[in-house]
Design an enzyme around this catalytic site. Structure first.
Site, PDB file in Angstrom:
ATOM      1  N   GLY A 116       3.075   5.484  12.831  1.00 44.59           N
ATOM      2  CA  GLY A 116       4.029   4.208  12.975  1.00 44.59           C
ATOM      3  C   GLY A 116       3.172   4.419  14.379  1.00 44.59           C
ATOM      4  O   GLY A 116       2.492   2.953  14.284  1.00 44.59           O
ATOM      5  N   LYS A 168       1.034  -0.623   0.215  1.00 46.91           N
ATOM      6  CA  LYS A 168      -0.094   0.029   0.715  1.00 46.91           C
ATOM      7  C   LYS A 168       0.885   0.832   0.866  1.00 46.91           C
ATOM      8  O   LYS A 168       1.306   2.274   1.121  1.00 46.91           O
ATOM      9  CB  LYS A 168      -1.173  -0.196   1.084  1.00 46.91           C
ATOM     10  CG  LYS A 168      -2.243   0.977   0.543  1.00 46.91           C
ATOM     11  CD  LYS A 168      -2.309   1.898   0.723  1.00 46.91           C
ATOM     12  CE  LYS A 168      -1.458   3.066   2.266  1.00 46.91           C
ATOM     13  NZ  LYS A 168      -1.422   4.567   1.147  1.00 46.91           N
ATOM     14  N   GLU A 226       9.717  17.326  14.558  1.00 48.72           N
ATOM     15  CA  GLU A 226      10.026  16.930  12.498  1.00 48.72           C
ATOM     16  C   GLU A 226       9.370  17.942  11.926  1.00 48.72           C
ATOM     17  O   GLU A 226       8.409  18.164  11.962  1.00 48.72           O
ATOM     18  CB  GLU A 226      10.153  15.648  11.948  1.00 48.72           C
ATOM     19  CG  GLU A 226      10.574  14.960  10.744  1.00 48.72           C
ATOM     20  CD  GLU A 226       9.783  13.981  10.417  1.00 48.72           C
ATOM     21  OE1 GLU A 226       9.341  13.300  10.086  1.00 48.72           O
ATOM     22  OE2 GLU A 226      11.783  13.101  10.061  1.00 48.72           O
ATOM     23  N   GLU A 239       9.687   2.145  10.875  1.00 46.38           N
ATOM     24  CA  GLU A 239      10.807   3.124  10.621  1.00 46.38           C
ATOM     25  C   GLU A 239       9.968   4.553  10.617  1.00 46.38           C
ATOM     26  O   GLU A 239       9.061   4.440   9.787  1.00 46.38           O
ATOM     27  CB  GLU A 239      11.166   2.365   9.498  1.00 46.38           C
ATOM     28  CG  GLU A 239      11.699   1.376   9.350  1.00 46.38           C
ATOM     29  CD  GLU A 239      12.887   1.169   9.499  1.00 46.38           C
ATOM     30  OE1 GLU A 239      13.699   2.060   9.832  1.00 46.38           O
ATOM     31  OE2 GLU A 239      13.617   0.378   9.321  1.00 46.38           O
ATOM     32  N   CYS A 274      14.119  11.447   5.969  1.00 47.24           N
ATOM     33  CA  CYS A 274      13.751  10.257   6.914  1.00 47.24           C
ATOM     34  C   CYS A 274      15.363  11.290   7.766  1.00 47.24           C
ATOM     35  O   CYS A 274      15.381  11.101   9.371  1.00 47.24           O
ATOM     36  CB  CYS A 274      13.604   9.012   8.008  1.00 47.24           C
ATOM     37  SG  CYS A 274      14.003   8.550   6.626  1.00 47.24           S
ATOM     38  N   SER A 291       5.329   8.190   9.497  1.00 44.45           N
ATOM     39  CA  SER A 291       5.706   9.944  10.311  1.00 44.45           C
ATOM     40  C   SER A 291       5.193   8.349  11.182  1.00 44.45           C
ATOM     41  O   SER A 291       5.498   7.407  11.735  1.00 44.45           O
ATOM     42  CB  SER A 291       4.756  10.826  10.324  1.00 44.45           C
ATOM     43  OG  SER A 291       3.403   9.917  10.093  1.00 44.45           O
TER      44      SER A 291
HETATM   45  P1  NAD Z   1       2.661   9.249   6.848  1.00 43.34           P
HETATM   46  O1  NAD Z   1       2.640   8.965   7.739  1.00 43.34           O
HETATM   47  O2  NAD Z   1       1.539  10.376   6.431  1.00 43.34           O
HETATM   48  O3  NAD Z   1       2.110   8.242   5.263  1.00 43.34           O
HETATM   49  C1  NAD Z   1       3.016   7.173   5.206  1.00 43.34           C
HETATM   50  C2  NAD Z   1       2.113   5.581   5.016  1.00 43.34           C
HETATM   51  O4  NAD Z   1       1.099   5.408   5.765  1.00 43.34           O
HETATM   52  C3  NAD Z   1       1.127   6.330   3.760  1.00 43.34           C
HETATM   53  O5  NAD Z   1       1.146   5.348   3.012  1.00 43.34           O
HETATM   54  C4  NAD Z   1       0.185   6.140   4.176  1.00 43.34           C
HETATM   55  O6  NAD Z   1      -1.309   6.309   3.218  1.00 43.34           O
HETATM   56  C5  NAD Z   1      -0.442   5.475   5.452  1.00 43.34           C
HETATM   57  N1  NAD Z   1      -1.052   5.566   6.185  1.00 43.34           N
HETATM   58  C6  NAD Z   1      -1.767   6.898   6.797  1.00 43.34           C
HETATM   59  N2  NAD Z   1      -2.153   6.572   8.335  1.00 43.34           N
HETATM   60  C7  NAD Z   1      -2.080   5.174   8.469  1.00 43.34           C
HETATM   61  C8  NAD Z   1      -3.182   4.711   9.399  1.00 43.34           C
HETATM   62  N3  NAD Z   1      -3.488   4.979  10.449  1.00 43.34           N
HETATM   63  N4  NAD Z   1      -2.759   2.956   8.685  1.00 43.34           N
HETATM   64  C9  NAD Z   1      -2.080   2.341   8.569  1.00 43.34           C
HETATM   65  N5  NAD Z   1      -1.517   3.341   7.410  1.00 43.34           N
HETATM   66  C10 NAD Z   1      -1.749   5.017   7.419  1.00 43.34           C
HETATM   67  O7  NAD Z   1       4.425   9.242   6.348  1.00 43.34           O
HETATM   68  P2  NAD Z   1       4.784  10.341   5.271  1.00 43.34           P
HETATM   69  O8  NAD Z   1       4.058  11.663   4.840  1.00 43.34           O
HETATM   70  O9  NAD Z   1       4.346   9.666   3.544  1.00 43.34           O
HETATM   71  O10 NAD Z   1       6.134  10.639   4.696  1.00 43.34           O
HETATM   72  C11 NAD Z   1       7.124  11.344   5.820  1.00 43.34           C
HETATM   73  C12 NAD Z   1       7.870  10.502   7.030  1.00 43.34           C
HETATM   74  O11 NAD Z   1       7.892   9.563   6.747  1.00 43.34           O
HETATM   75  C13 NAD Z   1       8.289  11.362   8.005  1.00 43.34           C
HETATM   76  O12 NAD Z   1       8.477  10.918   9.145  1.00 43.34           O
HETATM   77  C14 NAD Z   1       9.696  10.709   7.384  1.00 43.34           C
HETATM   78  O13 NAD Z   1      10.770  10.793   8.191  1.00 43.34           O
HETATM   79  C15 NAD Z   1       8.980   9.158   6.733  1.00 43.34           C
HETATM   80  N6  NAD Z   1      10.316   8.494   6.530  1.00 43.34           N
HETATM   81  C16 NAD Z   1      11.207   7.140   7.476  1.00 43.34           C
HETATM   82  C17 NAD Z   1      11.906   6.411   7.166  1.00 43.34           C
HETATM   83  C18 NAD Z   1      12.662   5.533   8.489  1.00 43.34           C
HETATM   84  O14 NAD Z   1      12.987   4.417   7.110  1.00 43.34           O
HETATM   85  N7  NAD Z   1      12.305   6.083   8.977  1.00 43.34           N
HETATM   86  C19 NAD Z   1      11.645   6.885   5.388  1.00 43.34           C
HETATM   87  C20 NAD Z   1      10.969   8.400   5.189  1.00 43.34           C
HETATM   88  C21 NAD Z   1      10.856   8.478   5.896  1.00 43.34           C
END
Ligand code: NAD
Length: 498
Positions: free
Chosen positions: A235, A177, A387, A252, A286, A231
């Site tokens: 998570g 997804k 962040e 992550e 990240c 995020s």
């Molecule tokens: P996000 O948390 O908004 O979304 C990530 C994914 O989760 C998307 O596919 C989204 O549709 C899904 N999602 C959202 N709400 C959900 C829920 N309630 N249940 C299940 N899935 C859900 O993050 P983003 O804006 O896509 O990415 C940016 C974030 O990702 C930043 O915080 C960044 O630091 C982090 N990030 C971490 C790493 C790492 O390896 N640590 C790598 C890249 C990005």
């Protein structure tokens, strides 16, 4: 310009529409008028169908010898090599990162394929002597079942590959997804899975937003593991949903990464590292450098040189090879960055560079924000703790190495860190004491190589490491312990030999 294509879900080997027949447009963040494609808005029924297909397919896939599974993955790498330029261009159009970074993103997926394919002929287990005679003990890795892979938009091919490829070599089936802001790159990856002949139902692709498509995946009792990158707040929600159904969660998450610049550092190196760490991918990594902790003896010189170089970076459409900094991903992220600029001002920090949205000429078509540097930042300020995920970096002063380490560690996050110093003693103390999953010496906080463990502490992760074969495989396999007694009689452990 040709009509934008409509992309479908991939379930049980078929490209199909979402059951609710709803779609969402994916637009170019450098030019909002450009529609990259229309993607399915999926929900519970689509996730149910994908889980059913994945469970069925898993029964067969787990029996395919791991070296054979791995051959598919190696061939995926070869196809990605040939398509690297095409996929990189489409990635830049869908999420904005400069083309050379997009090429790096596809390259990461290639590296993962080649690295993990070798694991098909390892997947080593252990043997150990038994405490009893005529008895053997061994432990071996077995697959988990159906894995749900939920990914963000900032590394739209690399991150899906970090999850997909090790999951497959271990013998799991998957449902990907991807983020609604960048589903095209994951689509390309899934097409390549189909092309190399991975059997139907083993890889499923379901698009949609977090609430309607992500949540049902995290709650589904037929899913054994959720591997999530995104995020920290999302998570946390994913973790709670997984707990309800007793499934594993490998998370992550975000970062607030610090770079320490000591007074004996090579300033030319530190300035270039800080530029790359803070503004690559428009600060939307990240591992982005979002705090620079500078020894007070060199603070002024560092800031002068850093601000001068940051001010010369070219902002624009990432398809232009001369551009250094692309757009932000969307309107919401732009607003978030602008809100933090105001928060920083209100807290008394000084934006010595940038800080105002770019709107003139072609900038008005997208979500452009310039490199921004805050000085006069102290560790308790929100801009130093939260962040921001944009081209915004905070400079903080430190009196000594101990002071710098304390400031760096005073963070709710613990993903990446770095130190610039020519003193080996300081470098080793920092390697030991920085509370992060990754530390760089004389290099920026970004730039992970795919064959090393990747992940963080505190709000950045929950104890897993992607990347390196041995740690990625720990996520996607289960240990099975086997005792074989060939003594021909009942032997009782802890009793018969004591
Ligand atoms: P996000 O948390 O908004 O979304 C990530 C994914 O989760 C998307 O596919 C989204 O549709 C899904 N999602 C959202 N709400 C959900 C829920 N309630 N249940 C299940 N899935 C859900 O993050 P983003 O804006 O896509 O990415 C940016 C974030 O990702 C930043 O915080 C960044 O630091 C982090 N990030 C971490 C790493 C790492 O390896 N640590 C790598 C890249 C990005």
């Amino acid at each position: 310009m040709a009509e934008p294509k409509t992309y479908r879900n991939f379930i049980d080997g078929e490209w199909i529409e979402a059951s609710a027949r709803q779609t969402r447009e994916n637009r170019n963040p450098a030019d909002k008028s450009e529609v990259i494609g229309t993607f399915q808005s999926s929900g519970q029924a689509d996730i149910d169908a994908a889980v059913e297909a994945a469970r069925k397919a898993w029964r067969r896939w787990r029996q395919v010898p791991a070296p054979k599974r791995a051959e598919h993955l190696f061939r995926m790498g070869e196809i990605l090599v040939r398509r690297k330029e095409e996929y990189a261009r489409e990635m830049t159009r869908e999420m904005g990162k400069p083309l050379r970074e997009a090429r790096g993103d596809v390259q990461e997926a290639i590296d993962v394929c080649y690295h993990i394919a070798g694991e098909g002929r390892r997947l080593h287990g252990h043997t150990t002597p038994s405490e009893l005679p005529n008895k053997s003990c061994l432990s071996m890795r077995v697959p988990l079942g159906v894995c749900g892979l939920i990914t963000p938009w900032n590394f739209p091919m690399a991150i899906p590959s970090w999850k997909l490829i090790p999951a497959l070599v271990c013998g799991n089936s998957v449902i990907i997804k991807p983020s609604s802001d960048a589903p095209l790159s994951a689509y390309h990856l899934v097409k390549v899975c189909q092309e190399v002949g991975i059997p139907r139902g083993v890889v499923n692709y379901v698009t949609g937003d977090g609430e309607s498509a992500g949540t049902p995946l995290t709650r589904h009792a037929g899913v054994a593991l959720i591997s999530f990158t995104g995020s920290s707040e999302t998570g946390r929600q994913v973790n709670l949903a997984c707990a309800d159904t007793y499934k594993r969660a490998a998370l992550e998450m975000g970062g607030k990464n610090a770079m320490i610049v000591m007074d004996d550092a090579r300033l030319d190196l530190a300035v270039e590292g800080a530029l790359w760490g803070a503004f690559a991918t428009t600060g939307q990594r990240c591992t982005a450098t979002s705090r620079i902790i500078v020894h007070k003896k060199i603070l002024k010189e560092f800031v002068d040189r850093f601000v001068e170089r940051a001010g010369s970076l070219k902002v624009g459409d990432g398809l232009d090879e001369s551009v250094d900094v692309g757009p932000l991903i969307n309107e919401a992220q732009l607003k978030k960055v602008m809100d933090y600029i105001q928060i920083g001002r209100d807290e008394g920090a000084d934006p010595v560079l940038g800080g105002v949205r770019l709107t003139k000429n072609e900038y008005g078509r997208g979500f452009f924000f310039p490199p921004t540097v805050f000085t006069g930042v102290t560790r308790g300020m929100r801009i130093a703790r939260e962040e921001i995920f944009g081209p915004v970096v905070c400079v903080l002063a430190a009196d000594s190495l101990e002071d710098a380490l304390e400031i760096a560690n005073d963070s709710p996050y613990g993903l990446s860190s770095s130190i610039y110093t020519q003193d080996v003693n300081k470098a080793f103390a920092a390697m030991r004491d920085l509370e992060t999953g990754i530390t760089y010496v004389n290099s920026s906080t970004i730039g992970a190589e795919t064959h090393l463990p990747f992940g963080g502490l505190k709000k950045s992760g929950n104890g897993h490491r992607e990347g390196a074969a041995h740690t990625a495989i720990d996520i996607f396999s289960e240990w099975k312990t086997v005792y074989v007694d060939y003594s021909g009689k009942l032997q009782k452990a802890q009793m018969d030999n004591n």
